[in-house]
Write a protein that holds these residues in place. Structure first.
Motif, short mmCIF file in Angstrom:
data_model
loop_
_atom_site.label_atom_id
_atom_site.label_comp_id
_atom_site.label_asym_id
_atom_site.label_seq_id
_atom_site.Cartn_x
_atom_site.Cartn_y
_atom_site.Cartn_z
N THR A 65 0.85 -1.19 0.00
CA THR A 65 0.00 0.00 0.00
C THR A 65 0.89 1.24 0.00
OG1 THR A 65 -1.79 -1.10 1.21
CG2 THR A 65 -1.72 1.30 1.29
N ASP A 66 0.71 2.08 -1.02
CA ASP A 66 1.43 3.34 -1.09
C ASP A 66 0.53 4.43 -0.52
OD1 ASP A 66 3.51 2.04 -2.48
OD2 ASP A 66 2.48 2.35 -4.39
N TYR A 67 1.09 5.27 0.31
CA TYR A 67 0.31 6.38 0.85
C TYR A 67 1.21 7.60 1.04
CZ TYR A 67 2.24 4.99 5.44
OH TYR A 67 3.06 4.68 6.48
N ARG A 68 0.58 8.73 1.14
CA ARG A 68 1.34 9.98 1.30
C ARG A 68 1.05 10.56 2.67
NH1 ARG A 68 0.20 12.00 -3.18
NH2 ARG A 68 2.15 11.60 -4.28
N ARG A 69 2.13 10.91 3.37
CA ARG A 69 1.98 11.51 4.69
C ARG A 69 2.86 12.75 4.77
NH1 ARG A 69 2.91 8.50 10.54
NH2 ARG A 69 2.58 10.35 11.83
N SER A 70 2.24 13.88 5.03
CA SER A 70 2.95 15.17 5.11
C SER A 70 3.78 15.40 3.86
CB SER A 70 3.83 15.21 6.36
OG SER A 70 3.07 15.02 7.53
N GLY A 71 3.20 15.03 2.71
CA GLY A 71 3.87 15.26 1.43
C GLY A 71 4.89 14.21 1.05
N GLN A 72 5.13 13.21 1.90
CA GLN A 72 6.13 12.18 1.62
C GLN A 72 5.45 10.86 1.28
OE1 GLN A 72 8.67 11.26 4.93
NE2 GLN A 72 10.18 10.16 3.69
N LYS A 73 5.93 10.21 0.22
CA LYS A 73 5.36 8.93 -0.19
C LYS A 73 5.98 7.81 0.63
CE LYS A 73 4.21 6.14 -4.26
NZ LYS A 73 4.36 5.99 -5.73
N LEU A 74 5.13 7.00 1.29
CA LEU A 74 5.56 5.92 2.16
C LEU A 74 4.89 4.61 1.74
CD1 LEU A 74 5.18 7.87 5.53
CD2 LEU A 74 7.24 7.67 4.12
N HIS A 75 5.37 3.49 2.33
CA HIS A 75 4.87 2.18 1.91
C HIS A 75 4.54 1.31 3.12
CE1 HIS A 75 6.44 3.30 -2.00
NE2 HIS A 75 7.64 3.44 -1.47
N LEU A 76 3.45 0.56 2.99
CA LEU A 76 3.09 -0.47 3.96
C LEU A 76 3.01 -1.80 3.22
CD1 LEU A 76 2.05 -1.52 6.73
CD2 LEU A 76 -0.26 -0.96 5.93
N TYR A 77 3.80 -2.78 3.67
CA TYR A 77 3.79 -4.11 3.05
C TYR A 77 2.92 -5.05 3.89
CZ TYR A 77 7.72 -2.57 0.17
OH TYR A 77 8.51 -1.90 -0.73
N HIS A 78 2.05 -5.78 3.19
CA HIS A 78 1.19 -6.78 3.82
C HIS A 78 1.74 -8.16 3.43
CE1 HIS A 78 -2.13 -3.61 3.91
NE2 HIS A 78 -1.34 -3.18 2.93
N ILE A 79 2.26 -8.91 4.39
CA ILE A 79 2.76 -10.26 4.12
C ILE A 79 1.74 -11.26 4.66
CG2 ILE A 79 4.69 -11.86 4.39
CD1 ILE A 79 6.44 -9.47 5.10
N LEU A 80 1.02 -11.91 3.75
CA LEU A 80 0.02 -12.89 4.14
C LEU A 80 0.66 -14.28 4.12
CD1 LEU A 80 -1.62 -10.43 2.60
CD2 LEU A 80 -3.55 -11.95 3.02
N ILE A 81 0.61 -14.96 5.27
CA ILE A 81 1.31 -16.24 5.44
C ILE A 81 0.29 -17.31 5.81
CG2 ILE A 81 3.19 -17.40 6.65
CD1 ILE A 81 4.09 -14.53 7.54
N ASN A 82 0.25 -18.36 5.03
CA ASN A 82 -0.70 -19.45 5.29
C ASN A 82 -0.16 -20.36 6.38
OD1 ASN A 82 -2.67 -21.38 5.24
ND2 ASN A 82 -2.06 -22.28 3.27
N ILE A 83 -0.78 -20.32 7.58
CA ILE A 83 -0.35 -21.23 8.65
C ILE A 83 -1.51 -22.15 9.07
CG2 ILE A 83 1.41 -19.61 9.52
CD1 ILE A 83 -0.54 -19.04 11.87
N PHE A 84 -2.51 -22.30 8.16
CA PHE A 84 -3.64 -23.17 8.46
C PHE A 84 -3.19 -24.63 8.51
CE2 PHE A 84 -7.05 -25.96 6.86
CZ PHE A 84 -7.99 -25.76 7.87
N ILE A 85 -3.61 -25.34 9.56
CA ILE A 85 -3.31 -26.76 9.70
C ILE A 85 -4.64 -27.52 9.70
CG2 ILE A 85 -2.24 -28.55 11.13
CD1 ILE A 85 -0.52 -26.33 12.37
N PRO A 86 -4.88 -28.37 8.70
CA PRO A 86 -6.14 -29.13 8.66
C PRO A 86 -6.30 -30.01 9.91
CG PRO A 86 -4.95 -29.32 6.58
CD PRO A 86 -4.00 -28.69 7.55
N GLU A 87 -7.54 -30.19 10.31
CA GLU A 87 -7.82 -31.04 11.49
C GLU A 87 -7.38 -32.48 11.21
OE1 GLU A 87 -9.01 -30.22 14.41
OE2 GLU A 87 -9.28 -28.08 13.96
#
Length: 902
Positions: free
Chosen positions: A880-902
């Motif tokens: 996600t790119d966003y601007r704060r106080s005129g500066q372009k910044l980045h937020l990274y979303h790392i989705l990790i699959n840790i589901f364990i089937p029953e």
């Protein structure tokens, strides 16, 4: 006050620095033994060069300059160091090499842990084990010396190693058996092949020169012998010995030699016994000889480099019936020369009873100075065997490392480990052998045992700290089984961790050790994990020899590409496979094969290709910011070259010309780096292109390959740790969020440490999610100076719970980020049965934020950038790119699959 000419020059330079607030003070080569005026006020100076002077003591005014970052005190007569306890030094590099330091100064502890200290050629390095000197770790050296000083009992290491190397089926295993058991009977046609490494030991009485560092008058004083040369013509001895160039000696005890005569006083009481022919005085010592027989299969060559060590004698075995002189001799003698630090080599032609082949010994000896003998041998009729034993004993007697002092407890540990008959130990078991739980002591003793080749241990690696390999063959045999597995070969090197249960003997390799075996293979750069996959791995040596059909190599053969070639005179095995492993997180999908790979960033693509026949590796980079990706690939190659101890004479680097004609040509003129640098040394700014006959500015050629941007982003480090976390999801069962975050931080630690950065768990930063008082961010990333670099927030997600997502989103980019950090991270630990569906829904939800604003934050857009960073399907990456106080910044979303089937 009268000043010398050098002192007056120093005063003038100091005043110039003071008046102009300069950052660099050059006082080198002025014959100074003191600093003539006080400089303790120069707090703004970052770099001082005092090399090539005559200082005996360290100036105290230097020791109070806390902001100093670089200090060169090499080539002086320093006998001490002065730094003050309690000061906050910012030192990054200190050179105290070529001085008169008799000990490792305690004051060095007052500097920060990250300072790079150069200390070669000081007296305290004398008579150190070669492994410690090579380690380049001052604290390690001090621990060894302190352990010797405080040890109640000491012993000496009369031990050496013989390494039998050469290709397969030349008889190395038979020679091993004959060395260990002189009565071993060879059965023709029944010699076993070595799959990995075979290790056996024997003892031999060897006569050593009675001199430093081997001789100890208290221990060895009653065991002195006179060495006398035997006249071969009058002695009844082995015909091979009679006909050889080897001088044969007999050793007579001094008591018998001086029977009835007065024994010289010097011989009785000297630290080094001396008579008129002092080199003839020897003492007899039982030496333990460890013989290592290496498997000769080419697929295993890349593993050998981790076991070819110093403190060794090499026997290169070749077969006159099948060996190709040039290729085989060049490879093995070159690799020994480099990785064995020019250890002595005996070139042994085996099976000489079947065929004799003459080689150019003079040429080989001129090229490889460490060859001590050429010899012919037949194990079936024992011809030449007596000579071999005598030659080995002679080489052993000339090894300078023999007699290294050790605390007796250290040697007891070595012996106890060997006598345990265990293949490996857990860390708790290892601590029991060491009889200590002190982490520093464990680290240093384990490091020394590693350097000696007694164990394999990577204590700083989170996934390997609980396994200490005592038997190298246990590990190499497992590697051999996997490399030679028909199933893995059919899948072109691909395998899943779960398959090891059917590929390895579970009695020898329990299931709980499989992950550590594969992690060790990763450490050795024999395999790599497909990032984002659940325990899927690739062994590059088994990859297809041809590129994927879908790959269009012509896309890289264009005029605008940045092109670079390395031409090798000696190319060890495994270079291309290692770079694929080392840069696996830059791989573009499945675009890699046995001789090449495509690497990718968000703005550029680069291809690396090996031509085995031409002995070249070529790199071509297209797209934007080409120099950045080129620098990443080139740096990895440089590190591999350094690991393999390659020298300048082993390869030549060729840069492509960028003149008007070459810039649009698919086959530009190339310039050797050595030639370009030589021109520059002669103050030549230009070089002529042979294609266009234009004069080209040399700096412009090199500038195209030089990246002006360091890779400051941490995204690949976070992805690498996330992939390790995902592969160990079974271990996360029952963990709460906090425990998973702590585990993630442990996996990040060694990755961030390489960049001199650390992650701190639950640092107090910013407001809580409810905005009531202070809350805790899950992880704060800081540099060595404590300056924030990034933050990380991790949480569980089992479905599209928008309230949970929004809460963590807001506090990561707003509540916790008071400094406007350039990049931040969210780790989303997904517990959904359908990871892909959750990822799609999550992506749509986050993308809906685009165009919204909160206070001074404007959300711009969210992009799926997974393809640039992960190859597997178990991890996804959004930005996600966003601007704060005129500066372009980045937020990274790392989705990790840790589901364990029953």
């Amino acid at each position: 006050m009268n000043f010398t000419k050098g002192e007056q020059t120093a005063i003038d330079r100091i005043e110039n620095v003071r008046n102009n607030k300069l950052l660099y003070l050059d006082l080198r080569g002025l014959n100074l033994n003191r600093i003539p005026v006080d400089i303790s006020d120069l707090s703004y100076v970052l770099d001082i060069d005092l090399s090539h002077n005559n200082f005996w003591t360290f100036p105290k005014e230097i020791g109070v300059l806390e902001n100093l970052q670089y200090l060169n005190f090499s080539y002086n007569n320093l006998i001490d160091i002065y730094f003050e306890y309690g000061l906050q030094y910012n030192m990054r590099e200190l050179d105290i090499s070529n001085n008169l330091l008799n000990f490792v100064p305690d004051e060095l502890d007052y500097l920060n842990n990250e300072v790079n200290i150069f200390f070669k050629n000081n007296p305290f390095l004398g008579n150190l084990p070669p492994e410690l000197i090579e380690n380049d770790n001052l604290s390690y050296i001090r621990f060894y010396q302190d352990s010797l000083r405080t040890a109640e009992n000491k012993t000496r290491l009369f031990e050496t190693k013989i390494l039998l190397v050469g290709r397969g089926d030349v008889g190395k295993t038979t020679i091993l058996n004959k060395l260990v058991d002189k009565d071993f009977v060879v059965e023709i046609g029944k010699e076993a092949s070595t799959h990995g490494i075979n290790i056996k030991s024997y003892t031999e009485n060897v006569f050593y020169p009675a001199c430093y560092p081997h001789y100890n008058k208290i221990i060895d004083g009653e065991n002195l012998h006179i060495m006398l040369e035997i006249d071969k013509e009058t002695e009844d001895m082995d015909e091979d010995l009679k006909d050889s160039d080897l001088e044969i000696y007999e050793f007579i005890h001094v008591a018998d030699y001086y029977d009835g005569m007065d024994m010289p006083l010097d011989l009785i009481i000297g630290n080094e016994p001396w008579i008129e022919y002092d080199s003839k005085i020897h003492f007899e010592k039982e030496i333990k000889v460890n013989v290592w027989d290496f498997g000769g299969q080419e697929m295993l060559y890349s593993t050998h480099q981790f076991f070819l060590t110093k403190r060794s004698i090499y026997i290169f075995v070749w077969d006159p019936r099948t060996d190709n002189d040039e290729e085989n001799f060049e490879y093995w003698l070159s690799i020994i020369n480099r990785l064995g630090n020019e250890s002595p080599v005996i070139v042994l032609m085996n099976k000489s009873d079947i065929r004799i082949k003459v080689i150019d010994e003079t040429l080989l000896k001129s090229k490889f100075k460490n060859i001590v003998a050429f010899h012919n041998l037949s194990c079936s009729d024992n011809s030449g065997f007596e000579y071999l034993l005598n030659r080995i004993n002679l080489v052993i007697s000339e090894q300078k490392h023999i007699g290294t002092e050790l605390p007796k407890t250290w040697n007891s540990i070595r012996e106890n480990l060997k006598n345990s008959n265990r293949d490996y130990l857990t860390l708790s078991e290892f601590k029991h052998f060491l009889k200590t739980s002190d982490p520093e002591e464990i680290n240093y003793i384990a490091g020394f045992l590693c350097d000696l080749g007694d164990i394999i241990y990577f204590g700083q690696d989170y996934g390997l700290k609980d396994i200490i390999v005592l038997n190298p063959n246990w590990l190499t045999a497992a590697i051999y089984e996997l490399i030679h597995s028909l199933e893995i070969q059919k899948s072109k090197g691909a395998f899943n961790l779960g398959e090891l249960s059917s590929l390895l003997d579970l009695e020898c390799y329990p299931e709980e050790k499989h992950f550590q075996i594969v992690t060790l293979m990763e450490k050795f750069e024999i395999c790599f994990q497909i990032l984002g996959s659940h325990n899927n791995y690739i062994i590059p040596v088994l990859l297809s020899p041809t590129p994927p059909d879908s790959l269009k190599i012509s896309e890289f053969d264009v005029p605008e590409a940045l092109k670079f070639t390395i031409k090798y005179s000696f190319m060890p095995s495994g270079v291309i496979e290692r770079i694929i492993c080392r840069l696996n997180f830059y791989l573009e999908g499945e675009n890699y094969w046995k001789c090449g790979a495509v690497f990718i960033t968000e703005v550029s693509r680069g291809i690396i290709q090996l031509d085995r026949f031409k002995k070249t590796i070529s790199i071509s980079v297209v797209g934007g910011l080409q120099a950045d990706l080129f620098s990443i690939i080139k740096h990895a190659l440089d590190m591999i070259h350094a690991d393999l101890k390659l020298r300048d004479i082993d390869f030549e680097e060729l840069y492509s010309c960028n003149c008007s004609e070459c810039a649009v040509s698919e086959t530009p003129t190339t310039f050797a780096r050595k030639v370009l640098l030589k021109f520059m040394e002669k103050d030549k700014e230009f070089i002529q292109c042979q294609k266009s006959i234009e004069d080209i500015k040399i700096n412009n050629i090199l500038a195209g390959f030089k990246s002006v941007k360091n890779e400051n982003s941490l995204v690949r480090k976070f992805i690498d740790a996330a992939s390790k976390l995902q592969s160990r999801k079974m271990m996360l069962s029952g963990f709460n969020e906090n425990k998973v975050n702590i585990y993630y931080q442990d996996l990040l630690y060694p990755l961030l440490k390489l960049k001199n950065i650390s992650a701190k768990e639950q640092s107090m930063m910013g407001a809580s999610a409810s905005l009531k008082g202070f809350g805790q961010i899950d992880m704060a990333v800081e540099d060595a100076d404590g300056i924030p670099k990034s933050i990380f927030e991790g949480f569980f997600l089992s479905g599209l719970h928008t309230d949970v997502i929004k809460k963590h989103f807001d506090k990561t980019i707003q509540n916790y980020d008071a400094n406007g950090l350039h990049e931040k991270y969210m780790g989303i630990y997904c517990k959904s049965a359908s990871f892909i569906n959750l990822f799609k829904n999550y992506t749509e939800y986050i993308k809906s934020f685009a165009g919204s604003s909160v206070q001074d934050i404007e959300i711009l857009e969210t992009s799926n950038i997974s393809k640039f960073y992960v190859q597997g399907s178990e991890i996804k990456l959004l930005r996600t790119d966003y601007r704060r106080s005129g500066q372009k910044l980045h937020l990274y979303h790392i989705l990790i699959n840790i589901f364990i089937p029953e």
